[in-house]
Design an enzyme around this catalytic site. Structure first.
Site, mmCIF file in Angstrom:
data_model
loop_
_atom_site.group_PDB
_atom_site.id
_atom_site.type_symbol
_atom_site.label_atom_id
_atom_site.label_comp_id
_atom_site.label_asym_id
_atom_site.label_seq_id
_atom_site.Cartn_x
_atom_site.Cartn_y
_atom_site.Cartn_z
ATOM 1 N N SER A 6 0.841 -1.199 0.000
ATOM 2 C CA SER A 6 0.000 0.000 0.000
ATOM 3 C C SER A 6 0.876 1.249 0.000
ATOM 4 C CB SER A 6 -0.899 0.013 1.234
ATOM 5 O OG SER A 6 -1.528 1.274 1.341
ATOM 6 N N HIS A 31 -1.262 -1.350 -4.140
ATOM 7 C CA HIS A 31 -2.542 -0.986 -3.519
ATOM 8 C C HIS A 31 -2.570 0.526 -3.332
ATOM 9 C CE1 HIS A 31 -6.139 -1.872 -1.091
ATOM 10 N NE2 HIS A 31 -5.721 -0.904 -0.276
ATOM 11 N N ASP A 33 -4.837 3.683 -2.063
ATOM 12 C CA ASP A 33 -5.983 4.059 -1.224
ATOM 13 C C ASP A 33 -6.488 5.458 -1.557
ATOM 14 O OD1 ASP A 33 -6.282 1.825 0.621
ATOM 15 O OD2 ASP A 33 -4.311 2.393 1.397
ATOM 16 N N MET A 35 -9.093 8.316 -0.344
ATOM 17 C CA MET A 35 -9.881 8.699 0.842
ATOM 18 C C MET A 35 -10.473 10.090 0.639
ATOM 19 S SD MET A 35 -7.286 7.491 3.811
ATOM 20 C CE MET A 35 -6.609 5.834 3.848
ATOM 21 N N HIS A 64 -8.455 1.148 -4.078
ATOM 22 C CA HIS A 64 -9.420 0.958 -2.986
ATOM 23 C C HIS A 64 -10.046 2.318 -2.699
ATOM 24 C CE1 HIS A 64 -9.719 -0.003 1.645
ATOM 25 N NE2 HIS A 64 -10.912 0.062 1.080
ATOM 26 N N MET A 66 -12.298 4.642 -0.691
ATOM 27 C CA MET A 66 -13.001 4.851 0.579
ATOM 28 C C MET A 66 -13.681 6.209 0.501
ATOM 29 S SD MET A 66 -9.944 3.333 2.939
ATOM 30 C CE MET A 66 -8.758 3.532 1.617
ATOM 31 N N MET A 138 -11.594 -5.490 5.407
ATOM 32 C CA MET A 138 -10.789 -4.512 6.152
ATOM 33 C C MET A 138 -10.519 -5.081 7.539
ATOM 34 S SD MET A 138 -9.951 -1.898 4.358
ATOM 35 C CE MET A 138 -9.090 -1.149 5.727
ATOM 36 N N ASP A 176 -6.770 -6.262 4.254
ATOM 37 C CA ASP A 176 -6.104 -4.952 4.275
ATOM 38 C C ASP A 176 -6.123 -4.381 5.699
ATOM 39 O OD1 ASP A 176 -5.172 -2.389 3.703
ATOM 40 O OD2 ASP A 176 -6.922 -1.797 2.527
HETATM 41 C C1 DX5 Z 1 -6.268 1.841 5.543
HETATM 42 C C2 DX5 Z 1 -5.854 1.455 4.167
HETATM 43 C C3 DX5 Z 1 -4.748 0.479 4.087
HETATM 44 C C4 DX5 Z 1 -3.459 0.911 4.739
HETATM 45 C C5 DX5 Z 1 -2.878 -0.324 5.402
HETATM 46 O O1 DX5 Z 1 -7.478 2.499 5.479
HETATM 47 O O2 DX5 Z 1 -6.950 0.907 3.434
HETATM 48 O O3 DX5 Z 1 -4.512 0.053 2.742
HETATM 49 O O4 DX5 Z 1 -2.511 1.436 3.859
HETATM 50 O O5 DX5 Z 1 -1.784 0.045 6.152
HETATM 51 P P1 DX5 Z 1 -1.049 -0.930 7.154
HETATM 52 O O6 DX5 Z 1 -0.573 -2.104 6.352
HETATM 53 O O7 DX5 Z 1 0.038 -0.089 7.694
HETATM 54 O O8 DX5 Z 1 -2.066 -1.330 8.185
HETATM 55 ZN ZN ZN Z 2 -6.639 -0.056 1.417
#
Ligand code: DX5
Ligand code: ZN
Length: 217
Positions: A6, A31, A33, A35, A64, A66, A138, A176
């Protein structure tokens, strides 16, 4: 096992070298993210950043989202080079709307995933599983890297494995949040196909850390 580092945890002062190390590692996916500061209490990247990563690496782009408005947001990221877009079941309530979004992604040549937050039951997403390419469990509350793995996620993964196998579905299980060699192995043992790891991969030697997550299937 597919490993999906990620880039939320990438060291952006050192982007070029970190991407080079990722390319040389056994990671097959990146990956990414997205947000919106509303569905989750944080903001991250827009589509131009995905476009830049896409042109700089050959990794499969696992996006991903969110966000509260996944249908609109997915349009931006499809254009920017996403190979897979995973949206949250908590943001699209009715199965007919979930199916419509999955169909739009597929019509654009993009794979589709559905995700559940830690407080959402797996049973809620059973109806959409025959239509998606991936289900994302998650294992932390979405929004931030560096949190601890929630053990109850293992039971969800096991239930999904059973449902997918019993119904002969073509759907990968991705996990994740809080993944390291120990929690990753636990996820692998109950049937995960893809491990996302942010802080664990980027806070150490990238190639070596990825290697420790490449569990045999
Ligand atoms: C959190 C993200 C993850 C995050 C995971 O909302 O969706 O993808 O990067 O990070 P680690 O592996 O540090 O928990
Ligand atoms: Zn993620």
């Amino acid at each position: 096992m597919i490993v999906a580092p990620s880039v939320l945890s990438l060291d952006y002062k050192d982007t070029k070298s970190q991407l080079q190390q990722l390319e040389e590692s056994k990671a097959e996916w990146m990956h990414f993210d997205v947000m919106d500061g509303h569905f989750v209490p944080n903001l991250s990247f827009g589509p131009d950043i995905l476009k830049a990563f896409k042109s700089a690496t050959s990794l499969f782009m696992d996006v991903h989202i969110m966000v509260d408005n996944p249908s609109e947001v997915s349009d931006y990221f499809m254009k920017a080079g996403a190979d897979l877009i995973t949206f949250h079941s908590e943001t699209v309530h009715e199965i007919k709307n979930q199916k419509a979004l999955v169909e739009k992604l597929h019509a654009n040549g993009v794979k589709a995933g559905i995700s559940i937050k830690p407080d959402t039951c797996v049973e809620n997403i059973y109806p959409i599983l025959p239509y998606v390419d991936l289900v994302l469990v998650m294992s932390v509350y979405p929004g931030f890297g560096g949190q601890s793995f929630i053990e109850a996620s293992l039971d969800k993964i096991a239930k999904l494995r059973k449902f997918i196998d019993t119904n002969h579905l073509n759907c990968l299980i991705e996990v994740d949040g809080g993944i390291n060699a120990t929690t990753g192995e636990a996820c692998a043992s109950v049937g995960a196909d893809v491990l996302v790891a942010g802080s664990y991969v980027f806070k150490g030697d990238i190639k070596a850390q990825v290697e420790t997550l490449c569990f045999e299937k």
